[in-house]
Scaffold this motif. Structure first.
Motif, PDB file in Angstrom:
ATOM      1  N   GLU A   1       1.735   1.612  17.917  1.00 41.79           N
ATOM      2  CA  GLU A   1       0.339   1.785  17.495  1.00 41.79           C
ATOM      3  C   GLU A   1       0.170   2.951  16.524  1.00 41.79           C
ATOM      4  OE1 GLU A   1      -3.894   1.880  17.176  1.00 41.79           O
ATOM      5  OE2 GLU A   1      -2.489   0.302  17.754  1.00 41.79           O
ATOM      6  N   VAL A   2       0.715   4.109  16.851  1.00 46.29           N
ATOM      7  CA  VAL A   2       0.435   5.302  16.057  1.00 46.29           C
ATOM      8  C   VAL A   2       0.974   5.170  14.630  1.00 46.29           C
ATOM      9  CG1 VAL A   2       0.713   7.791  15.886  1.00 46.29           C
ATOM     10  CG2 VAL A   2       0.315   6.745  18.119  1.00 46.29           C
ATOM     11  N   PRO A   3       2.289   4.931  14.451  1.00 49.64           N
ATOM     12  CA  PRO A   3       2.756   4.756  13.063  1.00 49.64           C
ATOM     13  C   PRO A   3       2.175   3.510  12.406  1.00 49.64           C
ATOM     14  CG  PRO A   3       4.520   4.269  14.611  1.00 49.64           C
ATOM     15  CD  PRO A   3       3.412   4.869  15.404  1.00 49.64           C
ATOM     16  N   GLY A   4       1.972   2.451  13.191  1.00 51.45           N
ATOM     17  CA  GLY A   4       1.403   1.228  12.636  1.00 51.45           C
ATOM     18  C   GLY A   4      -0.011   1.442  12.128  1.00 51.45           C
ATOM     19  N   ALA A   5      -0.782   2.238  12.851  1.00 51.55           N
ATOM     20  CA  ALA A   5      -2.157   2.518  12.432  1.00 51.55           C
ATOM     21  C   ALA A   5      -2.184   3.340  11.156  1.00 51.55           C
ATOM     22  CB  ALA A   5      -2.908   3.237  13.553  1.00 51.55           C
ATOM     23  N   TRP A   6      -1.314   4.350  11.073  1.00 47.72           N
ATOM     24  CA  TRP A   6      -1.243   5.161   9.857  1.00 47.72           C
ATOM     25  C   TRP A   6      -0.895   4.296   8.642  1.00 47.72           C
ATOM     26  CZ3 TRP A   6       2.063   9.292  12.764  1.00 47.72           C
ATOM     27  CH2 TRP A   6       1.194  10.195  13.415  1.00 47.72           C
ATOM     28  N   VAL A   7       0.098   3.425   8.820  1.00 49.65           N
ATOM     29  CA  VAL A   7       0.500   2.548   7.717  1.00 49.65           C
ATOM     30  C   VAL A   7      -0.635   1.598   7.357  1.00 49.65           C
ATOM     31  CG1 VAL A   7       2.072   0.681   7.033  1.00 49.65           C
ATOM     32  CG2 VAL A   7       2.967   2.702   8.213  1.00 49.65           C
ATOM     33  N   PHE A   8      -1.264   1.024   8.364  1.00 47.91           N
ATOM     34  CA  PHE A   8      -2.308   0.022   8.135  1.00 47.91           C
ATOM     35  C   PHE A   8      -3.472   0.598   7.335  1.00 47.91           C
ATOM     36  CE2 PHE A   8      -5.900  -2.692   9.298  1.00 47.91           C
ATOM     37  CZ  PHE A   8      -5.343  -3.951   9.155  1.00 47.91           C
ATOM     38  N   VAL A   9      -3.984   1.756   7.763  1.00 46.70           N
ATOM     39  CA  VAL A   9      -5.149   2.307   7.066  1.00 46.70           C
ATOM     40  C   VAL A   9      -4.772   2.842   5.693  1.00 46.70           C
ATOM     41  CG1 VAL A   9      -6.376   2.832   9.209  1.00 46.70           C
ATOM     42  CG2 VAL A   9      -4.946   4.600   8.157  1.00 46.70           C
ATOM     43  N   SER A  10      -3.580   3.423   5.574  1.00 46.46           N
ATOM     44  CA  SER A  10      -3.185   4.001   4.284  1.00 46.46           C
ATOM     45  C   SER A  10      -2.962   2.928   3.237  1.00 46.46           C
ATOM     46  CB  SER A  10      -1.918   4.846   4.444  1.00 46.46           C
ATOM     47  OG  SER A  10      -0.794   4.047   4.751  1.00 46.46           O
ATOM     48  N   GLU A  11      -2.571   1.733   3.657  1.00 47.50           N
ATOM     49  CA  GLU A  11      -2.321   0.656   2.713  1.00 47.50           C
ATOM     50  C   GLU A  11      -3.580  -0.164   2.422  1.00 47.50           C
ATOM     51  OE1 GLU A  11       2.452  -0.055   3.442  1.00 47.50           O
ATOM     52  OE2 GLU A  11       1.036  -1.644   4.012  1.00 47.50           O
ATOM     53  N   HIS A  12      -4.668   0.186   3.055  1.00 47.07           N
ATOM     54  CA  HIS A  12      -5.932  -0.508   2.802  1.00 47.07           C
ATOM     55  C   HIS A  12      -6.813   0.233   1.805  1.00 47.07           C
ATOM     56  CE1 HIS A  12      -6.780  -4.248   4.915  1.00 47.07           C
ATOM     57  NE2 HIS A  12      -6.024  -3.835   5.904  1.00 47.07           N
ATOM     58  N   VAL A  13      -6.605   1.532   1.667  1.00 43.15           N
ATOM     59  CA  VAL A  13      -7.501   2.332   0.827  1.00 43.15           C
ATOM     60  C   VAL A  13      -6.778   2.766  -0.447  1.00 43.15           C
ATOM     61  CG1 VAL A  13      -8.768   3.178   2.836  1.00 43.15           C
ATOM     62  CG2 VAL A  13      -6.838   4.500   1.945  1.00 43.15           C
ATOM     63  N   PRO A  14      -7.523   3.160  -1.483  1.00 40.37           N
ATOM     64  CA  PRO A  14      -6.899   3.692  -2.699  1.00 40.37           C
ATOM     65  C   PRO A  14      -6.111   4.965  -2.386  1.00 40.37           C
ATOM     66  CG  PRO A  14      -9.208   3.151  -3.083  1.00 40.37           C
ATOM     67  CD  PRO A  14      -8.981   3.062  -1.612  1.00 40.37           C
ATOM     68  N   PRO A  15      -5.093   5.283  -3.188  1.00 38.08           N
ATOM     69  CA  PRO A  15      -4.230   6.440  -2.911  1.00 38.08           C
ATOM     70  C   PRO A  15      -4.975   7.747  -2.701  1.00 38.08           C
ATOM     71  CG  PRO A  15      -3.285   5.107  -4.645  1.00 38.08           C
ATOM     72  CD  PRO A  15      -4.621   4.516  -4.353  1.00 38.08           C
ATOM     73  N   ARG A  16      -6.034   7.991  -3.470  1.00 36.22           N
ATOM     74  CA  ARG A  16      -6.734   9.275  -3.336  1.00 36.22           C
ATOM     75  C   ARG A  16      -7.515   9.381  -2.024  1.00 36.22           C
ATOM     76  NH1 ARG A  16     -12.162   9.299  -5.723  1.00 36.22           N
ATOM     77  NH2 ARG A  16     -12.809   7.165  -6.234  1.00 36.22           N
ATOM     78  N   HIS A  17      -7.650   8.281  -1.288  1.00 38.73           N
ATOM     79  CA  HIS A  17      -8.359   8.308  -0.008  1.00 38.73           C
ATOM     80  C   HIS A  17      -7.414   8.173   1.194  1.00 38.73           C
ATOM     81  CE1 HIS A  17     -12.293   8.270  -1.868  1.00 38.73           C
ATOM     82  NE2 HIS A  17     -11.985   7.200  -2.577  1.00 38.73           N
ATOM     83  N   VAL A  18      -6.098   8.185   0.943  1.00 37.38           N
ATOM     84  CA  VAL A  18      -5.136   8.055   2.042  1.00 37.38           C
ATOM     85  C   VAL A  18      -5.270   9.212   3.024  1.00 37.38           C
ATOM     86  CG1 VAL A  18      -2.678   8.123   2.623  1.00 37.38           C
ATOM     87  CG2 VAL A  18      -3.480   6.618   0.809  1.00 37.38           C
TER      88      VAL A  18
END
Length: 435
Positions: free
Chosen positions: A143-160
Motif C-alpha cells: 500500500e505505502v509504496p503503491g500509493a506514492w507511485v499511484f498519486v505521483s503518476e497521476h499529477v503533473p511533475p511540479r505537483h508530485v
C-alpha cells in the motif's frame, strides 16, 4: 546508468491540478489513513488480545511477548508482500494492486474483530490471529509504496511533492485515528466490557470502512504513466526487481538511508516518546498521550507543507533543512523538559510538525527510479529498510538507555544528520527538471 537522474513523470508537465486529480488524491489519502489505522489498532488493544488469545496459565510477560511478537510479524511480512505486489504493479498495472492492497488489509482486520478466542477454539485462536497479522503486513507493504507511485503518476511533475505530502499526511492520520478511537472505546466501556466484546469494535469498523475504500478505488483511473508505457510497449521485459538491483543500486542505497531517517522520526519521536518522557520526566501518561495526539496532528500538517516545499524549492533542500530542524527541535524539547515538564505539549507539537519533513522522502524515491521499475524499486528499498531499522530501533534505543538517558535525542539527532547528508546525493531541482 545513474538511476538518481532518471526521468521524472513524462507527461503534460505544466497543466494545473484538475478536479479528477483532487478526487484521486482524496481517495488515496483516505484509503491510506484507513489502512494504517487497521495496521496499528492491534497495538492499542494488545493487553486485551493477550488475555483472550493465549492460554490463561502462562506468565504475563510471556503473554505480552507473544502478543507483540504477532504484532511484529506484520512488519516482517512487509518486504515480501511489498515485493510481490510491486512486481505485478510494474507489470499489470498500478490500479489493480492499489485496490488489492486495501482489500487485503480490510478483510483480515474485519476477521480479527470476529475471531473466536482461545477459550472457544484453543491454540487455533493465536494461529488465526497470526495469519491475519501476516496478511496485514503484506498489504501495508504494498500500500505505502503503491500509493506514492499511484498519486505521483497521476499529477503533473511540479505537483508530485504536494501529492506525496498529502498522501503521507493521510497515512499518519491513520495513526492518530487509531489512537482516538482506542481512547474513545476505553472511555465509554469498562475493562470488563472491553474484554467481553468492545475490543472488537475498532477492528470491525476498520474492516468495513476498508472494504468501502476498496470499492471506491474501483472508480479511480489507471495512472497515465502506466497507460503510456503499456501503449509504447515499454514495460519491464524481465523481473522488475532484478533490473532494480542490477542497474539502480545507488538509488536503492540512498532510498534505504533516507528510510532509516524516516523510521527514526516515526518510531522514536512519534511512537516511543510518550512512554519515554512519562518515565524520564515523571509526566502523567495521560498528558503524554494528549501531547502525542497534538504532535501527530501537527505531523499530518507538516507532511503536506513539506510536500509542497519539495515541489517549490526542491526535494534536496527540503530534506536537508527539514532533517536538521527535526533533530534540533527534538533535542531541544527533551533538554527543556528537564527544567519545565509542563511545556511538553507545545514543544512536542513543534517536533511533530518537523517530523513532517519525511514526506519529502517519497518524492525523492519517486524521482530515483524510472517508471518501468518504479514500484519495485521503491517497495524493495522502503520495505526492507523499514523492516530492519523500524524493527531494531526500539531495541537499540532501549539498550542505549541503560548507559545514557539522552539516547533518544542523540539517536534522532544522528539520524537527522545522516538524512541531511544523504539528501546531498539527490539531484538538484534544475537537474531533475531537465530530464
Amino acid at each position: 546508468m545513474n538511476s538518481l537522474n532518471s526521468p521524472q513523470i513524462p507527461f503534460v508537465p505544466h497543466r494545473p491540478l484538475a478536479a479528477s486529480d483532487h478526487r484521486t488524491l482524496t481517495l488515496a489519502a483516505l484509503g491510506g489513513a484507513l489502512e494504517f489505522y487497521d495496521f496499528v489498532i492491534h497495538v492499542f488493544f494488545a493487553a486485551a488480545i493477550g488475555q483472550l488469545f493465549f492460554p490463561p496459565t502462562i506468565p504475563d510477560w510471556l503473554r505480552q511477548l507473544q502478543t507483540f511478537g504477532i504484532f511484529a510479524a506484520g512488519y516482517l511480512a512487509r518486504p515480501l508482500g511489498g515485493v510481490i505486489l510491486a512486481h505485478f504493479g510494474d507489470l499489470v498495472g498500478r490500479k489493480r494492486m492499489f485496490t488489492l492492497s486495501v482489500l487485503l488489509m480490510a478483510l483480515p482486520t474485519l476477521l480479527m474483530g470476529l475471531l473466536p478466542t482461545f477459550g472457544a477454539i484453543g491454540i487455533a485462536a493465536p494461529v488465526l490471529l497470526l495469519v491475519c497479522r501476516v496478511l496485514q503486513g503484506a498489504a501495508v507493504g504494498g500500500e505505502v509504496p503503491g500509493a506514492w507511485v499511484f498519486v505521483s503518476e497521476h499529477v503533473p511533475p511540479r505537483h508530485v511533492g504536494y501529492a506525496c505530502g498529502l498522501l503521507t499526511g493521510g497515512l499518519t492520520f491513520g495513526i492518530l485515528l487509531g489512537s482516538l478511537i482506542a481512547s474513545g472505546v476505553n472511555h465509554h466501556y469498562s475493562h470488563a466490557e472491553i474484554a467481553a466484546y468492545a475490543w472488537r469494535i475498532p477492528f470491525v469498523i476498520g474492516g468495513l470502512f476498508g472494504i468501502l475504500s476498496a470499492f471506491l478505488r474501483r472508480w479511480l483511473d489507471e495512472t497515465p504513466v502506466f497507460v503510456e508505457m503499456k501503449a509504447r510497449r515499454s514495460l519491464a521485459t524481465e523481473v522488475p526487481l532484478k533490473t532494480v538491483l542490477r542497474e539502480h543500486g545507488r538509488a536503492v542505497i540512498v532510498s534505504m538511508l533516507l528510510t532509516w531517517t524516516l523510521t527514526a522520526a516515526i518510531v522514536v519521536v512519534i511512537l516511543m516518546t510518550p512512554t519515554l518522557v512519562a518515565k524520564r520526566f515523571r509526566i502523567d501518561p495521560a498528558a503524554a498521550l494528549q501531547a502525542n495526539s497534538a504532535a501527530t496532528l501537527c505531523l499530518c500538517v507538516g507532511c503536506v507543507v513539506a510536500g509542497m516545499l519539495a515541489g517549490r524549492i526542491g526535494t534536496r533542500r527540503t530534506i536537508f533543512v527539514g532533517c536538521l530542524l527535526l533533530g534540533a527541535s527534538y533535542f531541544a524539547m527533551l533538554r527543556h523538559l528537564a527544567a519545565d515538564p509542563g511545556a511538553l505539549l507545545p514543544l512536542y507539537a513543534v517536533s511533530g510538525f518537523f517530523v513532517g519533513a519525511v514526506a519529502a522522502i517519497p518524492v525523492a524515491m519517486v524521482n530515483a527510479f524510472p517508471p518501468a521499475v518504479r514500484f519495485s524499486g521503491i517497495s524493495f528499498s522502503y520495505n526492507v529498510a523499514y523492516a530492519v531499522f523500524g524493527g531494531l530501533t526500539p531495541v537499540f534505543v532501549s539498550l542505549m538507555l541503560k548507559w545514557n538517558p539522552s539516547a533518544p535525542e542523540l539517536y534522532v539527532a544522528a539520524l537527522s544528520v545522516i538524512g541531511a547528508l544523504t539528501s546531498l546525493a539527490l539531484p538538484r531541482t534544475s537537474e531533475v527538471a531537465k530530464k
